[in-house]
Design a protein around this motif. Structure first.
Motif, mmCIF file in Angstrom:
data_model
loop_
_atom_site.group_PDB
_atom_site.id
_atom_site.type_symbol
_atom_site.label_atom_id
_atom_site.label_comp_id
_atom_site.label_asym_id
_atom_site.label_seq_id
_atom_site.Cartn_x
_atom_site.Cartn_y
_atom_site.Cartn_z
ATOM 1 N N CYS A 122 42.097 39.850 46.289
ATOM 2 C CA CYS A 122 41.665 40.942 45.913
ATOM 3 C C CYS A 122 40.798 41.666 47.092
ATOM 4 O O CYS A 122 40.793 42.785 47.412
ATOM 5 N N SER A 123 40.136 40.441 47.831
ATOM 6 C CA SER A 123 39.521 41.018 49.013
ATOM 7 C C SER A 123 40.526 41.377 50.058
ATOM 8 O O SER A 123 39.938 42.528 50.768
ATOM 9 N N GLU A 124 41.601 41.168 50.251
ATOM 10 C CA GLU A 124 42.317 41.499 51.398
ATOM 11 C C GLU A 124 42.986 42.883 50.978
ATOM 12 O O GLU A 124 43.406 43.620 51.771
ATOM 13 N N CYS A 125 43.346 42.988 49.704
ATOM 14 C CA CYS A 125 43.781 44.103 49.343
ATOM 15 C C CYS A 125 43.039 45.519 49.038
ATOM 16 O O CYS A 125 43.498 46.592 48.993
ATOM 17 N N GLY A 126 41.869 45.218 49.452
ATOM 18 C CA GLY A 126 40.674 46.255 49.664
ATOM 19 C C GLY A 126 40.127 46.826 48.391
ATOM 20 O O GLY A 126 39.228 47.722 48.276
ATOM 21 N N TRP A 127 40.164 45.922 47.359
ATOM 22 C CA TRP A 127 39.637 46.285 45.960
ATOM 23 C C TRP A 127 38.705 45.163 45.546
ATOM 24 O O TRP A 127 38.956 44.645 44.304
ATOM 25 N N PRO A 128 38.004 44.443 46.253
ATOM 26 C CA PRO A 128 37.199 43.371 45.813
ATOM 27 C C PRO A 128 36.325 43.569 44.621
ATOM 28 O O PRO A 128 36.190 42.743 43.698
ATOM 29 N N GLU A 129 35.837 44.836 44.414
ATOM 30 C CA GLU A 129 34.894 45.055 43.345
ATOM 31 C C GLU A 129 35.647 45.249 42.022
ATOM 32 O O GLU A 129 35.004 45.185 40.873
ATOM 33 N N THR A 130 36.942 45.274 41.926
ATOM 34 C CA THR A 130 37.591 45.340 40.528
ATOM 35 C C THR A 130 38.133 44.092 40.115
ATOM 36 O O THR A 130 38.748 44.051 38.973
ATOM 37 N N CYS A 131 38.121 43.103 40.862
ATOM 38 C CA CYS A 131 38.939 41.745 40.613
ATOM 39 C C CYS A 131 38.673 41.442 39.367
ATOM 40 O O CYS A 131 39.641 41.315 38.295
ATOM 41 N N LEU A 132 37.615 41.036 38.704
ATOM 42 C CA LEU A 132 37.196 40.540 37.487
ATOM 43 C C LEU A 132 37.483 41.541 36.440
ATOM 44 O O LEU A 132 38.137 41.176 35.274
ATOM 45 N N PHE A 133 36.880 42.779 36.501
ATOM 46 C CA PHE A 133 37.116 43.780 35.715
ATOM 47 C C PHE A 133 38.849 44.192 35.399
ATOM 48 O O PHE A 133 39.162 44.540 34.339
ATOM 49 N N GLU A 134 39.706 44.091 36.589
ATOM 50 C CA GLU A 134 40.951 44.335 36.484
ATOM 51 C C GLU A 134 41.602 43.480 35.362
ATOM 52 O O GLU A 134 42.400 43.608 34.584
ATOM 53 N N SER A 135 41.320 42.148 35.630
ATOM 54 C CA SER A 135 41.790 41.062 34.539
ATOM 55 C C SER A 135 41.296 41.535 33.216
ATOM 56 O O SER A 135 42.139 41.324 32.125
ATOM 57 N N LEU A 136 40.007 41.818 32.874
ATOM 58 C CA LEU A 136 39.477 42.104 31.845
ATOM 59 C C LEU A 136 40.288 43.181 31.071
ATOM 60 O O LEU A 136 40.551 43.160 29.878
ATOM 61 N N PHE A 137 40.116 44.355 31.801
ATOM 62 C CA PHE A 137 41.047 45.442 31.313
ATOM 63 C C PHE A 137 42.205 45.269 31.016
ATOM 64 O O PHE A 137 42.871 45.618 30.113
ATOM 65 N N ARG A 138 43.165 44.540 31.731
ATOM 66 C CA ARG A 138 44.591 44.338 31.758
ATOM 67 C C ARG A 138 45.176 43.490 30.628
ATOM 68 O O ARG A 138 45.718 43.560 30.049
ATOM 69 N N ASN A 139 44.205 42.324 30.487
ATOM 70 C CA ASN A 139 44.596 41.334 29.631
ATOM 71 C C ASN A 139 43.658 41.100 28.527
ATOM 72 O O ASN A 139 44.171 40.667 27.374
ATOM 73 N N ASN A 140 42.592 41.533 28.470
ATOM 74 C CA ASN A 140 41.501 41.540 27.126
ATOM 75 C C ASN A 140 40.892 42.620 26.364
ATOM 76 O O ASN A 140 40.365 42.483 25.467
ATOM 77 N N ILE A 141 41.433 43.750 27.002
ATOM 78 C CA ILE A 141 41.112 44.984 26.073
ATOM 79 C C ILE A 141 41.282 44.937 24.797
ATOM 80 O O ILE A 141 40.660 45.464 23.949
ATOM 81 N N ASP A 142 42.664 44.226 24.247
ATOM 82 C CA ASP A 142 43.039 44.540 23.216
ATOM 83 C C ASP A 142 42.513 43.359 22.264
ATOM 84 O O ASP A 142 42.644 43.439 20.865
ATOM 85 N N ILE A 143 41.874 42.407 22.944
ATOM 86 C CA ILE A 143 41.458 41.158 22.169
ATOM 87 C C ILE A 143 39.907 41.166 21.681
ATOM 88 O O ILE A 143 39.481 40.630 21.015
ATOM 89 N N LEU A 144 39.249 41.928 22.681
ATOM 90 C CA LEU A 144 37.897 42.048 22.522
ATOM 91 C C LEU A 144 37.221 43.243 21.542
ATOM 92 O O LEU A 144 37.982 44.269 21.504
ATOM 93 N N SER A 145 36.306 43.126 20.987
ATOM 94 C CA SER A 145 35.885 44.346 20.114
ATOM 95 C C SER A 145 35.224 45.307 21.084
ATOM 96 O O SER A 145 34.863 45.000 22.176
ATOM 97 N N GLU A 146 35.101 46.511 20.590
ATOM 98 C CA GLU A 146 34.717 47.471 21.258
ATOM 99 C C GLU A 146 33.051 47.100 21.818
ATOM 100 O O GLU A 146 32.717 47.479 22.960
#
Length: 198
Positions: A122-146
């Motif tokens: 993620c550091s190399e792709c130029g989006w280091p600040e999105t790494c953990l949230f990208e995974s959260l939004f992509r994988n866990n948005i449907d399993i976590l409550s609002e």
């Protein structure tokens, strides 16, 4: 000494697993040099101690570990290699489960998304600040409550959250067509948490 250090690390892990936090604090205070060895010499020791805290949901041990030098800054100072820092990141572990309470506790104790919690890819792709949230939004948005999502975003770096959403909408993380229902759900949560997002 190597054997003694391994025994000491195992003892700390047992105390963490059993939520024996008073004993944990006592042993860490008495054996500061061994604690420093854990931090300086072997990133896997540092990682397994926090992994035990995450697995056992021992939230109260985190301030004790931080007070005794096992903090975000010591992680960055100790590991020059990005992959070591990434695999040792307690915040990465908490996001991976995901454990909302552990994320809140770690953020309160100074752990941050971005440097040290970002994989080198993620550091190399130029989006280091999105790494953990990208995974959260992509994988866990449907399993976590609002409410859980609100709690995570509330304690997070809001710029990192907004950057992730922007990336999410622009190219759907480079994967496929945008899932508009998921995007709308994320936007709704962001708007409830972050004042006046642009």
């Amino acid at each position: 000494p190597i054997g003694i250090n391994k025994i000491f690390k195992t003892l700390l892990e047992i105390k963490i697993k059993n939520h024996e936090n008073e004993d944990l604090e006592f042993y860490m205070n008495v054996h500061t040099s061994k604690v420093n060895d854990l931090i300086d010499d072997n990133y896997s020791d540092y990682a397994t101690i926090f992994e035990e805290a995450c697995k056992s949901k021992n939230y109260d041990c985190i301030p004790i570990l931080v007070k005794n030098g096992m903090c975000h800054d010591s992680l960055l100072e100790s590991y020059e290699e990005d992959w070591e820092s990434w695999f040792s990141s307690p915040l990465r572990m908490a996001f991976e489960y995901p454990d909302v309470k552990m994320i809140e506790v770690l953020m309160k104790e100074g752990f941050q998304t971005g440097r040290g919690s970002t994989c080198p890819d993620c550091s190399e792709c130029g989006w280091p600040e999105t790494c953990l949230f990208e995974s959260l939004f992509r994988n866990n948005i449907d399993i976590l409550s609002e409410e859980d999502m609100l709690r995570i975003i509330r304690v997070s770096n809001w710029n990192h959250v907004i950057c992730t959403y922007e990336r999410f909408v622009n190219d759907w993380m480079g994967k496929k067509m945008l899932d508009t229902s998921k995007a709308n759900k994320i936007l709704n949560i962001i708007c409830k948490t972050i004042p006046v997002p642009k």
